[in-house]
Design a protein around this motif. Structure first.
Motif, PDB file in Angstrom:
ATOM      1  N   ILE A 263     -12.317   3.439  11.045  1.00  0.00           N
ATOM      2  CA  ILE A 263     -11.077   3.052   9.714  1.00  0.00           C
ATOM      3  C   ILE A 263     -11.166   1.463   9.403  1.00  0.00           C
ATOM      4  N   ARG A 264     -11.898   0.839  10.430  1.00  0.00           N
ATOM      5  CA  ARG A 264     -12.072  -0.655  10.134  1.00  0.00           C
ATOM      6  C   ARG A 264     -13.010  -0.791   8.873  1.00  0.00           C
ATOM      7  N   PHE A 265     -14.094   0.307   8.786  1.00  0.00           N
ATOM      8  CA  PHE A 265     -14.954   0.317   7.719  1.00  0.00           C
ATOM      9  C   PHE A 265     -14.097   0.544   6.605  1.00  0.00           C
ATOM     10  N   VAL A 266     -13.145   1.577   6.612  1.00  0.00           N
ATOM     11  CA  VAL A 266     -12.327   1.697   5.356  1.00  0.00           C
ATOM     12  C   VAL A 266     -11.503   0.641   4.997  1.00  0.00           C
ATOM     13  N   ILE A 267     -10.749   0.005   5.967  1.00  0.00           N
ATOM     14  CA  ILE A 267     -10.004  -1.043   5.602  1.00  0.00           C
ATOM     15  C   ILE A 267     -10.799  -2.241   5.042  1.00  0.00           C
ATOM     16  N   ASP A 268     -12.235  -2.687   5.401  1.00  0.00           N
ATOM     17  CA  ASP A 268     -13.046  -3.485   4.975  1.00  0.00           C
ATOM     18  C   ASP A 268     -13.255  -3.252   3.389  1.00  0.00           C
ATOM     19  N   ASN A 269     -13.485  -1.783   2.911  1.00  0.00           N
ATOM     20  CA  ASN A 269     -13.830  -1.339   1.694  1.00  0.00           C
ATOM     21  C   ASN A 269     -12.311  -1.720   0.716  1.00  0.00           C
ATOM     22  N   LEU A 270     -11.408  -1.422   1.342  1.00  0.00           N
ATOM     23  CA  LEU A 270     -10.057  -1.548   0.744  1.00  0.00           C
ATOM     24  C   LEU A 270      -9.910  -3.128   0.485  1.00  0.00           C
ATOM     25  N   TRP A 271     -10.051  -4.018   1.210  1.00  0.00           N
ATOM     26  CA  TRP A 271      -9.911  -5.464   1.244  1.00  0.00           C
ATOM     27  C   TRP A 271     -10.956  -5.880  -0.025  1.00  0.00           C
ATOM     28  N   ASN A 272     -12.221  -5.629   0.106  1.00  0.00           N
ATOM     29  CA  ASN A 272     -13.421  -5.847  -0.900  1.00  0.00           C
ATOM     30  C   ASN A 272     -12.748  -5.310  -2.288  1.00  0.00           C
ATOM     31  N   PHE A 273     -12.292  -4.222  -2.322  1.00  0.00           N
ATOM     32  CA  PHE A 273     -12.021  -3.652  -3.610  1.00  0.00           C
ATOM     33  C   PHE A 273     -10.970  -4.692  -4.469  1.00  0.00           C
ATOM     34  N   ILE A 274     -10.024  -4.982  -3.656  1.00  0.00           N
ATOM     35  CA  ILE A 274      -8.803  -5.804  -4.255  1.00  0.00           C
ATOM     36  C   ILE A 274      -9.459  -7.355  -4.306  1.00  0.00           C
ATOM     37  N   LYS A 275     -10.338  -8.029  -3.528  1.00  0.00           N
ATOM     38  CA  LYS A 275     -10.746  -9.166  -3.298  1.00  0.00           C
ATOM     39  C   LYS A 275     -11.708  -9.422  -4.520  1.00  0.00           C
ATOM     40  N   ASN A 276     -12.501  -8.478  -5.036  1.00  0.00           N
ATOM     41  CA  ASN A 276     -13.427  -8.596  -6.226  1.00  0.00           C
ATOM     42  C   ASN A 276     -12.749  -8.674  -7.328  1.00  0.00           C
ATOM     43  N   ARG A 277     -11.542  -7.925  -7.517  1.00  0.00           N
ATOM     44  CA  ARG A 277     -10.853  -8.031  -8.493  1.00  0.00           C
ATOM     45  C   ARG A 277      -9.309  -7.991  -8.537  1.00  0.00           C
ATOM     46  N   PRO A 278      -8.685  -9.082  -8.158  1.00  0.00           N
ATOM     47  CA  PRO A 278      -7.208  -9.183  -7.749  1.00  0.00           C
ATOM     48  C   PRO A 278      -6.543  -8.392  -8.891  1.00  0.00           C
ATOM     49  N   GLN A 279      -6.637  -8.322 -10.093  1.00  0.00           N
ATOM     50  CA  GLN A 279      -5.804  -7.943 -10.993  1.00  0.00           C
ATOM     51  C   GLN A 279      -5.603  -6.275 -10.958  1.00  0.00           C
ATOM     52  N   VAL A 280      -6.366  -5.682  -9.776  1.00  0.00           N
ATOM     53  CA  VAL A 280      -5.897  -4.211  -9.572  1.00  0.00           C
ATOM     54  C   VAL A 280      -4.708  -4.258  -8.750  1.00  0.00           C
ATOM     55  N   LEU A 281      -4.211  -5.376  -8.401  1.00  0.00           N
ATOM     56  CA  LEU A 281      -2.802  -5.388  -7.813  1.00  0.00           C
ATOM     57  C   LEU A 281      -1.716  -4.864  -8.616  1.00  0.00           C
ATOM     58  N   LYS A 282      -2.069  -5.021 -10.031  1.00  0.00           N
ATOM     59  CA  LYS A 282      -1.080  -4.680 -11.020  1.00  0.00           C
ATOM     60  C   LYS A 282      -0.960  -3.162 -11.190  1.00  0.00           C
ATOM     61  N   ASN A 283      -1.932  -2.449 -10.366  1.00  0.00           N
ATOM     62  CA  ASN A 283      -1.758  -0.984 -10.968  1.00  0.00           C
ATOM     63  C   ASN A 283      -1.401  -0.262  -9.521  1.00  0.00           C
ATOM     64  N   ILE A 284      -0.400   0.588 -10.053  1.00  0.00           N
ATOM     65  CA  ILE A 284       0.160   1.752  -9.194  1.00  0.00           C
ATOM     66  C   ILE A 284      -0.728   2.479  -8.400  1.00  0.00           C
ATOM     67  N   TYR A 285      -2.119   2.586  -9.011  1.00  0.00           N
ATOM     68  CA  TYR A 285      -3.124   3.384  -8.071  1.00  0.00           C
ATOM     69  C   TYR A 285      -3.417   2.600  -6.972  1.00  0.00           C
ATOM     70  N   THR A 286      -3.622   1.243  -7.092  1.00  0.00           N
ATOM     71  CA  THR A 286      -4.000   0.681  -5.918  1.00  0.00           C
ATOM     72  C   THR A 286      -3.012   0.665  -4.757  1.00  0.00           C
ATOM     73  N   TYR A 287      -1.677   0.829  -5.110  1.00  0.00           N
ATOM     74  CA  TYR A 287      -0.598   0.833  -3.853  1.00  0.00           C
ATOM     75  C   TYR A 287      -0.586   2.270  -3.389  1.00  0.00           C
ATOM     76  N   LYS A 288      -1.002   3.293  -4.262  1.00  0.00           N
ATOM     77  CA  LYS A 288      -1.342   4.641  -3.506  1.00  0.00           C
ATOM     78  C   LYS A 288      -2.139   4.616  -2.622  1.00  0.00           C
ATOM     79  N   LEU A 289      -3.390   3.920  -3.050  1.00  0.00           N
ATOM     80  CA  LEU A 289      -4.701   3.974  -1.849  1.00  0.00           C
ATOM     81  C   LEU A 289      -4.164   3.511  -0.733  1.00  0.00           C
ATOM     82  N   ILE A 290      -3.401   2.106  -0.877  1.00  0.00           N
ATOM     83  CA  ILE A 290      -3.116   1.389   0.519  1.00  0.00           C
ATOM     84  C   ILE A 290      -1.987   2.118   1.407  1.00  0.00           C
ATOM     85  N   ILE A 291      -1.393   3.066   0.593  1.00  0.00           N
ATOM     86  CA  ILE A 291      -0.305   3.640   1.318  1.00  0.00           C
ATOM     87  C   ILE A 291      -0.705   4.848   2.136  1.00  0.00           C
ATOM     88  N   LYS A 292      -1.677   5.555   1.443  1.00  0.00           N
ATOM     89  CA  LYS A 292      -2.510   6.611   1.950  1.00  0.00           C
ATOM     90  C   LYS A 292      -3.452   6.109   3.239  1.00  0.00           C
TER      91      LYS A 292
END
Length: 328
Positions: A263-292
């Protein structure tokens, strides 16, 4: 003269190869040949192939060289004016070749035709749709993400194949994306807006060897950015973000197959997904991934799997997914 050559690399494909080949035999366009490269199979793949009575099927056996080597060998045996690759566990709808060929004939400037994709699991249950609409010069769009999804998608002119050469055998997991990028750098693409590719995700495929998949995809991106012109270098962060997002999506998709991953590998990917493009935090899809991911940690992968199955079943019943993707 054969119009289309279908190249199928096969390694230990006894469970799926017959269904895959039948999806070619059932094509509404019939002037084709199937080139199966038996890539050192150690199971009953050859025995299964021998049960198929169709003189358009040609089988060649070699020592194992990987999917890129098998495709390259298939190209050398192919006689068609157009070439399509099909992985030994994927499927096509019956009009795939007909409509892609028609699209290329209607757009003589294009070298590649591709279609929409539905991913399916090991039992054929539909998972996720992919319906991109990029056409013409798609090089920049393809740098952002491999919207063709799999190696079983495009129909390619022989001239386009000749212009870019072989698949890169040094890439073992993202060779498809690398090849499509090289084609897009020289040729225009045309899209068939219809679900025609059924891309099977299984726990035995590279799609679920997540650590390896991430490394090879990042390697492919490094290669692509070295070849990309200066005006497209700004796309690297968006592409990185998309790669990390895809790793998270693959993990979530693996829950219904009891695939284990750190799961640490998955969280690392989630963090890098957001870090490399912070504007994805404006998308509801990003929050769905975080919740899952949070729910997976809190209630366990097994219970999250059951919840996702319930959600997919509800969504499928509302949208009649199966009837849509299997329309001829």
């Amino acid at each position: 003269m054969t119009t289309i050559s279908v190249v199928i690399p096969a390694y230990n494909a006894e469970k799926t190869i017959l269904e895959t080949i039948n999806s070619v035999i059932l094509q509404t366009f019939s002037n084709w040949e199937i080139i199966v490269i038996n890539d050192g199979s150690e199971d009953k793949t050859l025995e299964v192939l021998q049960t198929i009575k169709d003189n358009r099927l040609k089988v060649f056996s070699y020592e194992n060289s990987g999917v890129s080597g098998a495709r390259n060998r298939g190209i050398t045996h192919a006689t068609g004016e157009f070439i399509s690759f099909l992985d030994a566990d994927d499927l096509w709808t019956s009009d795939k070749l007909e409509l892609q060929l028609s699209a290329l004939q209607a757009h003589p400037e294009a070298g590649v035709a591709y279609s929409w994709t539905y991913s399916i699991n090991e039992t054929g249950e539909p998972l996720e749709p992919f319906a991109p609409v990029y056409a013409g010069n798609v090089y920049a769009d393809l740098l952002k993400a491999n919207f063709l999804t799999s190696g079983s998608n495009p129909l390619i002119k022989r001239a386009a194949i000749n212009s870019v050469g072989d698949f890169d055998k040094n890439l073992t997991g993202s060779e498809d994306w690398d090849y499509w990028l090289r084609l897009a750098n020289k040729w225009q693409f045309v899209v068939v807006p219809k679900y025609q590719i059924l891309y099977r995700r299984s726990t035995s495929s590279n799609s679920f060897k997540l650590q390896k998949m991430r490394k090879t995809t990042l390697d492919a991106l490094d290669k692509a950015m070295k070849l990309a012109p200066p005006e497209l270098q700004y796309l690297k962060n968006e592409s990185l973000s998309n790669i990390y997002k895809y790793m998270v999506e693959l993990y979530i998709g693996s829950l219904n197959q009891n695939y284990q991953v750190d799961i640490r590998f998955v969280i690392d990917n989630l963090w890098n997904f957001i870090k490399n493009r912070p504007q994805v935090l404006k998308n509801i899809y990003t929050y769905k991934l975080i919740i899952k991911i949070l729910l997976t940690i809190i209630i366990s992968p097994k219970l999250m799997n059951q919840l996702l199955k319930y959600i997919r079943k509800r969504k499928s019943s509302k949208q009649s997914t199966s009837s849509v993707i299997m329309q001829p």
